[in-house]
Design a protein around this motif. Structure first.
Motif, PDB file in Angstrom:
ATOM      1  N   ARG A 105       4.958  29.226 -14.022  1.00 43.79           N
ATOM      2  CA  ARG A 105       5.051  27.705 -14.547  1.00 43.79           C
ATOM      3  C   ARG A 105       3.678  27.470 -15.292  1.00 43.79           C
ATOM      4  O   ARG A 105       3.627  26.657 -16.278  1.00 43.79           O
ATOM      5  CB  ARG A 105       4.978  26.743 -13.653  1.00 43.79           C
ATOM      6  N   THR A 106       2.571  28.012 -14.894  1.00 39.34           N
ATOM      7  CA  THR A 106       1.467  28.074 -15.404  1.00 39.34           C
ATOM      8  C   THR A 106       1.395  28.552 -16.852  1.00 39.34           C
ATOM      9  O   THR A 106       0.893  28.263 -18.001  1.00 39.34           O
ATOM     10  CB  THR A 106       0.278  28.741 -14.770  1.00 39.34           C
ATOM     11  N   ARG A 107       2.192  29.942 -17.097  1.00 37.63           N
ATOM     12  CA  ARG A 107       2.166  30.635 -18.267  1.00 37.63           C
ATOM     13  C   ARG A 107       3.098  29.787 -19.355  1.00 37.63           C
ATOM     14  O   ARG A 107       2.684  29.478 -20.368  1.00 37.63           O
ATOM     15  CB  ARG A 107       2.848  32.085 -18.072  1.00 37.63           C
ATOM     16  N   GLU A 108       4.102  29.474 -18.726  1.00 36.68           N
ATOM     17  CA  GLU A 108       4.828  28.518 -19.617  1.00 36.68           C
ATOM     18  C   GLU A 108       4.286  27.155 -20.114  1.00 36.68           C
ATOM     19  O   GLU A 108       4.394  27.069 -21.263  1.00 36.68           O
ATOM     20  CB  GLU A 108       5.978  28.008 -18.661  1.00 36.68           C
ATOM     21  N   PHE A 109       3.533  26.728 -19.306  1.00 35.03           N
ATOM     22  CA  PHE A 109       2.729  25.416 -19.676  1.00 35.03           C
ATOM     23  C   PHE A 109       1.647  25.718 -20.761  1.00 35.03           C
ATOM     24  O   PHE A 109       1.523  25.171 -21.968  1.00 35.03           O
ATOM     25  CB  PHE A 109       2.149  24.609 -18.480  1.00 35.03           C
ATOM     26  N   LEU A 110       1.037  26.957 -20.611  1.00 34.20           N
ATOM     27  CA  LEU A 110       0.134  27.260 -21.403  1.00 34.20           C
ATOM     28  C   LEU A 110       0.358  27.719 -22.677  1.00 34.20           C
ATOM     29  O   LEU A 110      -0.169  27.714 -23.670  1.00 34.20           O
ATOM     30  CB  LEU A 110      -0.934  28.277 -21.001  1.00 34.20           C
ATOM     31  N   SER A 111       1.879  28.327 -22.658  1.00 36.33           N
ATOM     32  CA  SER A 111       2.301  28.763 -24.075  1.00 36.33           C
ATOM     33  C   SER A 111       2.709  27.605 -24.980  1.00 36.33           C
ATOM     34  O   SER A 111       2.662  27.686 -26.122  1.00 36.33           O
ATOM     35  CB  SER A 111       3.738  29.502 -23.741  1.00 36.33           C
ATOM     36  N   LYS A 112       2.548  26.529 -24.528  1.00 41.59           N
ATOM     37  CA  LYS A 112       3.073  25.175 -25.042  1.00 41.59           C
ATOM     38  C   LYS A 112       1.597  24.588 -25.651  1.00 41.59           C
ATOM     39  O   LYS A 112       1.951  23.923 -26.739  1.00 41.59           O
ATOM     40  CB  LYS A 112       3.741  24.194 -24.495  1.00 41.59           C
ATOM     41  N   VAL A 113       0.808  24.820 -24.727  1.00 43.58           N
ATOM     42  CA  VAL A 113      -0.583  23.875 -25.093  1.00 43.58           C
ATOM     43  C   VAL A 113      -1.479  24.660 -26.106  1.00 43.58           C
ATOM     44  O   VAL A 113      -2.279  24.480 -26.744  1.00 43.58           O
ATOM     45  CB  VAL A 113      -1.416  23.306 -24.390  1.00 43.58           C
ATOM     46  N   LEU A 114      -1.508  25.998 -25.931  1.00 42.73           N
ATOM     47  CA  LEU A 114      -2.530  27.090 -26.486  1.00 42.73           C
ATOM     48  C   LEU A 114      -1.701  27.605 -27.772  1.00 42.73           C
ATOM     49  O   LEU A 114      -0.716  28.069 -27.748  1.00 42.73           O
ATOM     50  CB  LEU A 114      -2.743  28.313 -25.603  1.00 42.73           C
ATOM     51  N   HIS A 115      -2.196  27.174 -28.964  1.00 41.85           N
ATOM     52  CA  HIS A 115      -1.454  27.792 -30.083  1.00 41.85           C
ATOM     53  C   HIS A 115      -2.125  28.995 -30.815  1.00 41.85           C
ATOM     54  O   HIS A 115      -2.963  29.452 -30.674  1.00 41.85           O
ATOM     55  CB  HIS A 115      -1.578  26.547 -31.213  1.00 41.85           C
ATOM     56  N   GLY A 147      -1.740  20.114 -16.988  1.00 42.30           N
ATOM     57  CA  GLY A 147      -0.293  20.067 -16.522  1.00 42.30           C
ATOM     58  C   GLY A 147       0.660  19.236 -17.540  1.00 42.30           C
ATOM     59  O   GLY A 147       0.140  18.146 -18.119  1.00 42.30           O
ATOM     60  N   PRO A 148       1.933  19.404 -17.373  1.00 41.49           N
ATOM     61  CA  PRO A 148       2.688  18.759 -18.148  1.00 41.49           C
ATOM     62  C   PRO A 148       2.612  17.162 -18.109  1.00 41.49           C
ATOM     63  O   PRO A 148       2.328  16.722 -16.844  1.00 41.49           O
ATOM     64  CB  PRO A 148       4.139  19.237 -17.902  1.00 41.49           C
ATOM     65  N   SER A 149       3.144  16.246 -18.850  1.00 48.98           N
ATOM     66  CA  SER A 149       3.333  15.049 -18.768  1.00 48.98           C
ATOM     67  C   SER A 149       4.103  14.565 -17.555  1.00 48.98           C
ATOM     68  O   SER A 149       5.056  15.326 -17.520  1.00 48.98           O
ATOM     69  CB  SER A 149       3.716  14.415 -20.042  1.00 48.98           C
TER      70      SER A 149
END
Ligand code: ADP
Ligand code: MG
Length: 245
Positions: free
Chosen positions: A235-245, A39-41
């Protein structure tokens, strides 16, 4: 499962002044389970871990660890003895060798003789792969080695549960694997673990469940493969798109 969860978190709220860090979190963890939290900071991940061993006092709700409710000083101390915690910063005593770091709490908390504590300490350094560093001071160790000493130190107390708060995020990339390997071994030995980490490979290999926290709530929970590849929530999709490159 008929068995009682080893960690029961019921509708826990935690405020820091105007900030509501936890807004009603409920979670059961069963013996031997490995739960990874992403999860995000600022989403409350550390606060949740810290509530489990009462490094942080919660305002509402209930937490029961191995049948012991966290509701009196005596119970809190009892729970702390059963729960090991590993932080992003290794928090070793800098003026003590690796071995001494592992011996101290055993003598103080577990009342072990020095000889017994020393033997346990050495065996744990073998377990985390650095027996040759027994007499080294933290400053003489790499970050990965320091974190492995920190894990060994927590294990020296014979915890029933291990909490990890971003254990590899302060490490250089080449040292991450050696720490995750120790954690994976621990998981395979059946340790109950709650791990805040964005290391997806570890989560897939070791975790029974992965959770996404956001805004002080658990938003989604699934098997790691499912959560990472086929999340239900935006929100999960959005978060994962930031951490999975
Ligand atoms: P995470 O670990 O997911 O990054 P934290 O649990 O550290 O999130 O923080 C959740 C929220 O609580 C954040 O808004 C953070 O600023 C706030 N917070 C955490 N600890 C404290 C504290 N000791 N004092 C005030 N605010 C805090
Ligand atoms: Mg945190």
């Amino acid at each position: 499962m008929a068995e009682e969860p080893i960690i029961q978190i019921k509708n826990v709220h935690k405020r820091f002044g105007a900030v509501e860090a936890l807004r009603g979190v409920s979670l059961d963890v069963y013996r031997g389970e490995v739960v990874v939290i992403i999860g995000p900071s600022g989403s409350g991940k550390s606060t949740l871990l810290r509530c489990i061993n009462r490094l942080e006092e919660y305002d509402e709700g209930q937490i029961i660890v191995d049948g012991i409710p966290l509701d009196s000083a005596q119970n809190i101390n009892a729970v702390r003895r059963e729960v090991g915690m590993v932080f992003q910063s290794f928090n070793l005593f800098m003026h003590m060798t690796a071995l001494e770091n592992l011996i101290l709490a055993q003598q103080v908390v577990r009342k072990r003789s020095r000889a017994e504590a020393q033997e346990i300490a050495y065996n744990l350094l073998v377990k985390v792969g650095i027996p040759e560093k027994a007499n080294a001071y933290p400053i003489q160790l790499s970050g990965g080695q320091q974190q492995r000493v920190a894990i060994a130190r927590a294990l020296a107390m014979n915890p029933k549960i291990m909490l990890f708060d971003e254990p590899t995020s302060a490490l250089d990339p080449e040292m991450i694997k050696e720490v995750l390997d120790v954690m994976l071994n621990l998981a395979q030995e059946g340790m109950t673990m709650v791990v805040v980490s964005h290391e997806m490979g570890f989560a897939r290999a070791a975790a029974n469940r992965a959770l996404l926290m956001d805004g002080g709530l658990i938003i989604e929970e699934a098997a790691p493969d499912v959560l990472f590849t086929n999340p239900k929530h935006e929100r999960t999709r959005e978060f994962l798109s930031k951490v999975l490159h």
